[in-house]
Write a protein that holds these residues in place. Structure first.
Motif, PDB file in Angstrom:
ATOM      1  N   GLU A  22      -8.433  14.326  -0.988  1.00  0.00           N
ATOM      2  CA  GLU A  22      -8.388  12.979  -1.541  1.00  0.00           C
ATOM      3  C   GLU A  22      -7.791  12.998  -2.938  1.00  0.00           C
ATOM      4  O   GLU A  22      -7.926  13.961  -3.690  1.00  0.00           O
ATOM      5  N   ARG A  23      -7.132  11.904  -3.272  1.00  0.00           N
ATOM      6  CA  ARG A  23      -6.333  11.861  -4.486  1.00  0.00           C
ATOM      7  C   ARG A  23      -7.165  12.056  -5.755  1.00  0.00           C
ATOM      8  O   ARG A  23      -6.704  12.660  -6.717  1.00  0.00           O
ATOM      9  N   GLN A  24      -8.397  11.585  -5.777  1.00  0.00           N
ATOM     10  CA  GLN A  24      -9.195  11.678  -6.995  1.00  0.00           C
ATOM     11  C   GLN A  24      -9.602  13.109  -7.315  1.00  0.00           C
ATOM     12  O   GLN A  24     -10.014  13.402  -8.443  1.00  0.00           O
ATOM     13  N   TYR A  25      -9.495  14.015  -6.326  1.00  0.00           N
ATOM     14  CA  TYR A  25      -9.861  15.409  -6.564  1.00  0.00           C
ATOM     15  C   TYR A  25      -8.656  16.312  -6.835  1.00  0.00           C
ATOM     16  O   TYR A  25      -8.834  17.490  -7.138  1.00  0.00           O
ATOM     17  N   ARG A  26      -7.447  15.780  -6.704  1.00  0.00           N
ATOM     18  CA  ARG A  26      -6.261  16.631  -6.866  1.00  0.00           C
ATOM     19  C   ARG A  26      -6.058  17.059  -8.303  1.00  0.00           C
ATOM     20  O   ARG A  26      -5.511  18.124  -8.574  1.00  0.00           O
ATOM     21  N   ALA A  27      -6.490  16.229  -9.241  1.00  0.00           N
ATOM     22  CA  ALA A  27      -6.388  16.635 -10.646  1.00  0.00           C
ATOM     23  C   ALA A  27      -7.240  17.871 -10.917  1.00  0.00           C
ATOM     24  O   ALA A  27      -6.845  18.766 -11.665  1.00  0.00           O
ATOM     25  N   LEU A  28      -8.419  17.922 -10.284  1.00  0.00           N
ATOM     26  CA  LEU A  28      -9.272  19.093 -10.447  1.00  0.00           C
ATOM     27  C   LEU A  28      -8.616  20.338  -9.860  1.00  0.00           C
ATOM     28  O   LEU A  28      -8.730  21.438 -10.425  1.00  0.00           O
TER      29      LEU A  28
ATOM     30  N   HIS B  52      -4.581   6.617  -1.815  1.00  0.00           N
ATOM     31  CA  HIS B  52      -5.326   7.740  -1.247  1.00  0.00           C
ATOM     32  C   HIS B  52      -4.418   8.754  -0.574  1.00  0.00           C
ATOM     33  O   HIS B  52      -4.714   9.960  -0.579  1.00  0.00           O
ATOM     34  N   ASP B  53      -3.353   8.308   0.055  1.00  0.00           N
ATOM     35  CA  ASP B  53      -2.453   9.186   0.805  1.00  0.00           C
ATOM     36  C   ASP B  53      -1.084   9.197   0.135  1.00  0.00           C
ATOM     37  O   ASP B  53      -0.345   8.208   0.202  1.00  0.00           O
TER      38      ASP B  53
ATOM     39  N   GLU C 190       0.829  -1.204   0.000  1.00  0.00           N
ATOM     40  CA  GLU C 190       0.000   0.000   0.000  1.00  0.00           C
ATOM     41  C   GLU C 190       0.863   1.254   0.000  1.00  0.00           C
ATOM     42  O   GLU C 190       0.578   2.230  -0.713  1.00  0.00           O
ATOM     43  N   ALA C 191       1.937   1.249   0.808  1.00  0.00           N
ATOM     44  CA  ALA C 191       2.823   2.415   0.866  1.00  0.00           C
ATOM     45  C   ALA C 191       3.521   2.650  -0.474  1.00  0.00           C
ATOM     46  O   ALA C 191       3.688   3.801  -0.899  1.00  0.00           O
TER      47      ALA C 191
ATOM     48  N   ALA D  43       3.264   5.871  -2.835  1.00  0.00           N
ATOM     49  CA  ALA D  43       4.476   6.601  -3.198  1.00  0.00           C
ATOM     50  C   ALA D  43       4.640   6.767  -4.701  1.00  0.00           C
ATOM     51  O   ALA D  43       5.548   7.474  -5.142  1.00  0.00           O
ATOM     52  N   GLY D  44       3.815   6.105  -5.484  1.00  0.00           N
ATOM     53  CA  GLY D  44       3.887   6.261  -6.931  1.00  0.00           C
ATOM     54  C   GLY D  44       4.733   5.226  -7.639  1.00  0.00           C
ATOM     55  O   GLY D  44       5.086   5.419  -8.806  1.00  0.00           O
TER      56      GLY D  44
END
Length: 236
Positions: free
Chosen positions: A202-208, A112-113, A56-57, A61-62
């Motif tokens: 949250e990660r799904q909103y960072r693109a916005l 998510h993080d 998960e980490a 971390a990408g």
């Protein structure tokens, strides 16, 4: 002159940051069990929770999907469980291990993080150590939890100043005027402040957020450019 001013500012900032007390870098010694106490039936030492935590980490971390799967496979093999099945997705992780003849499967929702660069660097040390030697149950999970709890190395003010200098430096590279460099520096402060305020989003909103900031900066730049290029007519 503009480039010289920016260069001097960056030099002063680098000198100030180099004088800050650095935290001593400590390697992550994952406890290694005594080989005499290893199970005779080949049970894994690092359990399912360890694989879930480090996987998960790594996703947060990408790391690439292939890289995560390869690392987890190596960790499972080192701990005596080469038949572990691992499925890695960009936002999820599935791990199946066989313990005492029973198949156990764990599912983790990841992505998510996000981790900061200094956390990713320490996480890489944890993964490298876990792939090299067997570890005690829960040791990898504890090391990953410690990495996640690491505080940012720089204060919010320093991070905003870094965005400001980065924006000003880009304006200098694009042959901007004094006014252009000043506007870029101000916009850099705004962007850096917004990024700090929204870093827990949250990660799904960072693109916005990224698209919104790009749109706002573009509107400001084009508006200022048009205002500067519009001639002012005096009444006759």
């Amino acid at each position: 002159m503009i480039a010289l001013v920016v260069l001097i500012s960056v030099t002063i900032l680098v000198v100030l940051l180099s004088r800050r007390p650095d935290q001593p870098h400590q390697p992550w010694p994952i406890p290694v069990p005594d080989t005499g106490s290893l199970p005779l039936d080949g049970e894994p030492v690092a359990g399912l929770v360890d694989l879930e935590a480090v996987g998960e980490a790594m996703i947060d971390a990408g790391y690439s999907v292939t890289g995560v799967r390869t690392a987890l496979t190596d960790i499972a093999r080192v701990n005596g469980q080469p038949s572990t099945e691992i499925v890695v997705l960009p936002t999820a992780l599935f791990v199946s291990t066989r313990r005492s003849g029973d198949m156990r499967t764990g599912t983790v929702s990841a992505g998510h993080d996000s981790l900061l660069l200094h956390q990713i660097d320490d996480l890489d040390d944890v993964v490298r150590a876990a792939r090299a030697l067997p570890s005690e149950p829960g040791a990898i999970r504890a090391a990953v939890a410690h990495v996640r709890a690491l505080p940012p190395p720089y204060s919010p003010v320093q991070r905003v100043l870094a965005h400001m200098l980065l924006s000003a430096g880009l304006a200098v590279m694009l042959d901007g005027s004094w006014a252009g460099v000043a506007v870029a520096a101000v916009l850099g402060v705004v962007v850096g402040s917004v990024l700090l305020l929204t870093e827990n989003t949250e990660r799904q909103y960072r693109a916005l957020i990224t698209v919104g900031m790009a749109f706002g900066v573009s509107v400001c730049v084009f508006t200022l450019t048009r205002s500067a290029s519009t001639p002012v007519c005096s009444p006759l």
